[in-house]
Design a protein around this motif. Sequence first.
Motif, PDB file in Angstrom:
ATOM      1  N   LEU A 224       2.097   4.837  -2.878  1.00  0.00           N
ATOM      2  CA  LEU A 224       2.259   6.242  -2.505  1.00  0.00           C
ATOM      3  C   LEU A 224       3.694   6.710  -2.777  1.00  0.00           C
ATOM      4  O   LEU A 224       3.900   7.798  -3.329  1.00  0.00           O
ATOM      5  CB  LEU A 224       1.905   6.435  -1.027  1.00  0.00           C
ATOM      6  CG  LEU A 224       2.099   7.838  -0.470  1.00  0.00           C
ATOM      7  CD1 LEU A 224       1.128   8.805  -1.144  1.00  0.00           C
ATOM      8  CD2 LEU A 224       1.924   7.837   1.024  1.00  0.00           C
ATOM      9  N   CYS A 225       4.668   5.894  -2.407  1.00  0.00           N
ATOM     10  CA  CYS A 225       6.076   6.244  -2.656  1.00  0.00           C
ATOM     11  C   CYS A 225       6.356   6.396  -4.143  1.00  0.00           C
ATOM     12  O   CYS A 225       7.056   7.326  -4.563  1.00  0.00           O
ATOM     13  CB  CYS A 225       7.001   5.188  -2.063  1.00  0.00           C
ATOM     14  SG  CYS A 225       6.995   5.134  -0.281  1.00  0.00           S
TER      15      CYS A 225
ATOM     16  N   THR B  81       0.825  -1.203   0.000  1.00  0.00           N
ATOM     17  CA  THR B  81       0.000   0.000   0.000  1.00  0.00           C
ATOM     18  C   THR B  81       0.863   1.258   0.000  1.00  0.00           C
ATOM     19  O   THR B  81       0.634   2.192  -0.771  1.00  0.00           O
ATOM     20  CB  THR B  81      -0.935   0.002   1.224  1.00  0.00           C
ATOM     21  OG1 THR B  81      -1.729  -1.183   1.186  1.00  0.00           O
ATOM     22  CG2 THR B  81      -1.816   1.228   1.237  1.00  0.00           C
ATOM     23  N   LEU B  82       1.877   1.268   0.864  1.00  0.00           N
ATOM     24  CA  LEU B  82       2.738   2.436   0.941  1.00  0.00           C
ATOM     25  C   LEU B  82       3.654   2.572  -0.272  1.00  0.00           C
ATOM     26  O   LEU B  82       4.098   3.671  -0.598  1.00  0.00           O
ATOM     27  CB  LEU B  82       3.554   2.406   2.227  1.00  0.00           C
ATOM     28  CG  LEU B  82       2.727   2.579   3.500  1.00  0.00           C
ATOM     29  CD1 LEU B  82       3.595   2.434   4.733  1.00  0.00           C
ATOM     30  CD2 LEU B  82       2.017   3.920   3.497  1.00  0.00           C
TER      31      LEU B  82
END
Length: 103
Positions: free
Chosen positions: A63-64, A59-60
Motif C-alpha cells: 500500500l505504501c 502487506t502495508l
Amino acid sequence: MRRQPAAMAPRHIRPAAVAMSLRCVTALLGGYAAATGIATLIARLLPVARVEATLWGMTLSALCYAVLALWCFAEARLARVMATVWGIAIVTIALAWALGVRA
C-alpha cells in the motif's frame, strides 16, 4: 553543403524529459526503498509475534509503495518529490538498521 543524416545529427536533451526520468526513477527505486524501510520498521516495532508483524509489514508496504508511486506523479514540484521519497527511504532504513534484529 551536405546535410547530415538524422542519426548523425546532434541531439539535445529536453529538461522535461530529464524531469520525467528523475520522477520515474524516484517512483520506482525510491518508492521501493521507502516501502521496504517502512515494512521493516513495522515488522520490528509491532508488539505481536514475529510472523504476524512481518505479514503486516509486507502487506502495508504494498500500500505504501502504491501511494508513494502515485504521489510522485501527482506532486507538481520535483524537488519535493525527491526529497520526501528519498528522505523517507534513508530515515526508515537507518532507523531499522539502528534498532537491529528483533529478539
